[in-house]
Design a protein around this motif. Structure first.
Motif, PDB file in Angstrom:
ATOM      1  N   ILE A 183      43.518  41.867  46.535  1.00  0.00           N
ATOM      2  CA  ILE A 183      43.824  41.939  45.102  1.00  0.00           C
ATOM      3  C   ILE A 183      43.024  40.909  44.304  1.00  0.00           C
ATOM      4  CG2 ILE A 183      45.655  41.684  43.383  1.00  0.00           C
ATOM      5  CD1 ILE A 183      47.590  42.875  45.381  1.00  0.00           C
ATOM      6  N   PRO A 184      43.080  39.610  44.632  1.00  0.00           N
ATOM      7  CA  PRO A 184      42.241  38.664  43.865  1.00  0.00           C
ATOM      8  C   PRO A 184      40.748  38.899  44.064  1.00  0.00           C
ATOM      9  CG  PRO A 184      43.331  37.563  45.705  1.00  0.00           C
ATOM     10  CD  PRO A 184      43.963  38.905  45.575  1.00  0.00           C
ATOM     11  N   ALA A 185      40.341  39.326  45.271  1.00  0.00           N
ATOM     12  CA  ALA A 185      38.918  39.599  45.501  1.00  0.00           C
ATOM     13  C   ALA A 185      38.438  40.745  44.624  1.00  0.00           C
ATOM     14  CB  ALA A 185      38.670  39.919  46.975  1.00  0.00           C
ATOM     15  N   ALA A 186      39.263  41.776  44.482  1.00  0.00           N
ATOM     16  CA  ALA A 186      38.897  42.918  43.627  1.00  0.00           C
ATOM     17  C   ALA A 186      38.797  42.493  42.165  1.00  0.00           C
ATOM     18  CB  ALA A 186      39.919  44.033  43.787  1.00  0.00           C
ATOM     19  N   TRP A 187      39.712  41.627  41.730  1.00  0.00           N
ATOM     20  CA  TRP A 187      39.674  41.171  40.336  1.00  0.00           C
ATOM     21  C   TRP A 187      38.414  40.362  40.065  1.00  0.00           C
ATOM     22  CZ3 TRP A 187      39.492  36.364  38.019  1.00  0.00           C
ATOM     23  CH2 TRP A 187      39.677  36.356  36.617  1.00  0.00           C
ATOM     24  N   VAL A 188      38.105  39.437  40.959  1.00  0.00           N
ATOM     25  CA  VAL A 188      36.907  38.611  40.786  1.00  0.00           C
ATOM     26  C   VAL A 188      35.651  39.477  40.795  1.00  0.00           C
ATOM     27  CG1 VAL A 188      35.485  36.823  41.876  1.00  0.00           C
ATOM     28  CG2 VAL A 188      37.959  36.528  41.731  1.00  0.00           C
ATOM     29  N   HIS A 189      35.632  40.464  41.683  1.00  0.00           N
ATOM     30  CA  HIS A 189      34.480  41.345  41.795  1.00  0.00           C
ATOM     31  C   HIS A 189      34.325  42.188  40.527  1.00  0.00           C
ATOM     32  CE1 HIS A 189      32.059  44.122  44.711  1.00  0.00           C
ATOM     33  NE2 HIS A 189      31.354  43.721  43.687  1.00  0.00           N
ATOM     34  N   ARG A 190      35.428  42.740  40.049  1.00  0.00           N
ATOM     35  CA  ARG A 190      35.372  43.596  38.863  1.00  0.00           C
ATOM     36  C   ARG A 190      34.963  42.803  37.621  1.00  0.00           C
ATOM     37  NH1 ARG A 190      38.221  45.439  34.479  1.00  0.00           N
ATOM     38  NH2 ARG A 190      38.101  47.684  34.079  1.00  0.00           N
ATOM     39  N   ALA A 191      35.459  41.570  37.525  1.00  0.00           N
ATOM     40  CA  ALA A 191      35.133  40.742  36.365  1.00  0.00           C
ATOM     41  C   ALA A 191      33.708  40.192  36.416  1.00  0.00           C
ATOM     42  CB  ALA A 191      36.129  39.587  36.273  1.00  0.00           C
ATOM     43  N   ARG A 192      33.002  40.450  37.526  1.00  0.00           N
ATOM     44  CA  ARG A 192      31.626  39.991  37.706  1.00  0.00           C
ATOM     45  C   ARG A 192      31.522  38.468  37.637  1.00  0.00           C
ATOM     46  NH1 ARG A 192      28.106  44.858  37.787  1.00  0.00           N
ATOM     47  NH2 ARG A 192      29.655  46.500  37.714  1.00  0.00           N
ATOM     48  N   ARG A 193      32.580  37.793  38.088  1.00  0.00           N
ATOM     49  CA  ARG A 193      32.532  36.327  38.127  1.00  0.00           C
ATOM     50  C   ARG A 193      31.605  35.840  39.244  1.00  0.00           C
ATOM     51  NH1 ARG A 193      36.889  34.272  35.133  1.00  0.00           N
ATOM     52  NH2 ARG A 193      37.307  35.830  33.515  1.00  0.00           N
ATOM     53  N   VAL A 194      31.539  36.606  40.314  1.00  0.00           N
ATOM     54  CA  VAL A 194      30.637  36.292  41.427  1.00  0.00           C
ATOM     55  C   VAL A 194      29.957  37.583  41.857  1.00  0.00           C
ATOM     56  CG1 VAL A 194      31.948  34.310  42.264  1.00  0.00           C
ATOM     57  CG2 VAL A 194      32.497  36.589  43.107  1.00  0.00           C
ATOM     58  N   THR A 195      28.859  37.471  42.564  1.00  0.00           N
ATOM     59  CA  THR A 195      28.147  38.640  43.060  1.00  0.00           C
ATOM     60  C   THR A 195      28.723  39.061  44.403  1.00  0.00           C
ATOM     61  OG1 THR A 195      26.500  37.346  44.274  1.00  0.00           O
ATOM     62  CG2 THR A 195      26.059  37.798  41.933  1.00  0.00           C
ATOM     63  N   PRO A 196      28.501  40.314  44.806  1.00  0.00           N
ATOM     64  CA  PRO A 196      28.966  40.718  46.137  1.00  0.00           C
ATOM     65  C   PRO A 196      28.329  39.897  47.251  1.00  0.00           C
ATOM     66  CG  PRO A 196      27.599  42.428  45.128  1.00  0.00           C
ATOM     67  CD  PRO A 196      27.921  41.441  44.066  1.00  0.00           C
TER      68      PRO A 196
END
Length: 462
Positions: free
Chosen positions: A89-102
């Motif tokens: 859940i937090p990983a998906a949020w961070v990924h969607r918000a583009r706070r970090v790259t994959p």
């Protein structure tokens, strides 16, 4: 003359209101074809797979060498699975918000995963292994898992189910070499060497392949496929008409209130518990049933090897015959094979035990890819990552029940009743799937529609 460049991107909408960004070639965005993204994500999943799928083969050695009880040992895997699922859940949020790259997510997760493997090899304290393997390793595996499937699916919106099945399949088949080595070399020193080598390979692969991962622009679509035709043309899109797109976009709260997402969550929790039961206990059950170490290793190896193939194959079938129908079939077969494992183990029939383990692996991961795409087709793409993260959190409960709770059940009644109960639960879960309905679409009865007479027409007999 200058080399040809991609056309300027443009936004297109289909009849369902879905957006597509067309005109950018993957080679211009990443320097490679989009296939590189799929293979890089698969390689990262292969690298971290021993954390989960090799644990059952190592469990007996951990019990004997470190004086841990079977229930205590299996709770390590249960906590690992729970951490892996919850971090989605937090990983998906961070990924969607583009706070970090994959790439950043995957490399970080790979380092955590390697720490988990090294901890399992060298730390003798149970509390230390809980911290290093179950918590740190579980979080690392969850980060890699979430980032890899999300990135790969974004590059293949035209083939999402098969892509998710292929990438997540690497999470199973990558454990086959370590399962074989753990089965052949049974001493504590050998197990430490296997996990050390696995950790080194995992770190090298994830840091190399993970650096290739890059997100496409939002709503990206391959220019060579007509997006508007794809939405309605069953010749171009073979998943039509069995899998109809969402009638509108649903935020997470709305999706929960429809009742469909909670039912998916329960289905995934139960299915995961059954699948993990096989992964965790098939080796120890074979040894307990006096089938021999070779049969135990072969059963575990086949279970992991075919798991990846089953995910991709079931995804293709669900495109052709419908997600719900294939999902129900997969869960039914999974249940029957667990009943078969119970019968084979109690009867001492080695070939039947190995065959049932293989089919348990074939169906034991297929439901992940199907349910992930059902979330898209039921609730739309605007909140896709959040809705999928809610769904995937069900794996945490499945891990606690299917591994931790199952270990306590084994201690009380033995392996035969455990696998028999898992099989019956699988069949019951398959029956639940018939109640899964797409929100917003009425379920019309299949019968002849008489209609209403048109004004001005003459009725018979008048």
């Amino acid at each position: 003359m200058e080399a040809n460049k991609s056309a300027p991107p443009r936004d297109v909408r289909d009849v369902y209101g879905r957006r597509y960004r067309i005109g950018e070639d993957a080679r211009d965005l990443t320097g490679h074809s989009r296939q590189w993204q799929r293979w890089a994500a698969w390689a990262c999943m292969v690298a971290i797979s021993p954390l989960q799928y090799s644990f059952g083969s190592a469990a007996l050695g951990l019990q004997s060498d470190r004086a841990w009880g079977p229930v205590e040992t299996m709770w390590l895997l249960a906590i690992f699975v729970a951490c892996q699922a919850v971090v989605a859940i937090p990983a998906a949020w961070v990924h969607r918000a583009r706070r970090v790259t994959p790439s950043q997510l995957v490399v970080l997760g790979g380092v955590f995963a390697a720490i988990g493997l090294v901890t399992l090899a060298h730390v003798g304290s149970f509390a230390g292994v809980v911290l290093g393997y179950a918590l740190v390793g579980g979080i690392g595996a969850g980060i890699v898992y979430s980032a890899c499937i999300t990135t790969a699916a974004r590059w293949f919106p035209d083939n999402r189910v098969a892509t998710i099945g292929f990438v997540t399949g690497g999470f199973a088949c990558g454990a086959v070499p370590s399962i074989a080595l753990l089965s052949i070399y049974s001493s504590d020193g050998d197990h430490r060497l296997v996990f050390d080598l696995t950790a080194l390979v995992s770190l090298l692969v994830v840091t190399t392949a993970g650096r290739l991962l890059k997100d496409p622009p939002r709503h990206w679509w391959p220019a060579e496929i007509d997006a508007q035709a794809w939405a309605v043309d069953r010749k171009l899109n073979r998943s039509l008409p069995h899998n109809i797109p969402a009638i509108r976009f649903y935020a997470p709260g709305e999706a929960m209130r429809t009742g469909a997402l909670p039912l998916m969550w329960l289905t995934l929790a139960l299915s995961t518990a059954i699948s993990l039961c096989g992964i965790a206990f098939v080796v120890s059950y074979a040894v307990e049933a006096d089938l021999g170490a070779a049969v135990a290793g072969l059963a575990a190896g086949l279970l992991a090897a075919v798991n990846g193939f089953g995910r991709a194959f079931a995804g293709n079938l669900s495109d052709r015959f419908g997600r719900r129908r294939v999902l129900a079939a997969v869960l039914t077969i999974e249940g029957i094979t667990h009943v078969g494992l119970a019968l084979a183990g109690e009867s001492g029939i080695a070939w039947l035990f190995v065959l049932c383990a293989m089919f348990a692996g074939l169906t034991g991961g297929a439901f992940y890819a199907i349910l992930a795409n059902l979330v898209l087709e039921y609730f739309g793409e605007n909140s896709l990552l959040q809705n999928q993260a809610i769904l995937y959190s069900a794996k945490a409960v499945g891990g606690l029940v299917g591994v931790g709770g199952a270990a306590s059940l084994v201690a009380a009644v033995g392996y035969g009743p455990l696998f028999l109960s898992a099989g019956l639960l699988g069949v019951g879960t398959a029956l639940m799937v018939r109640f899964l309905k797409q929100p917003g679409r009425p379920a019309l009865p299949v019968r002849h529609q008489l209609g209403t007479p048109v004004v001005g027409t003459v009725r018979q007999g008048e």
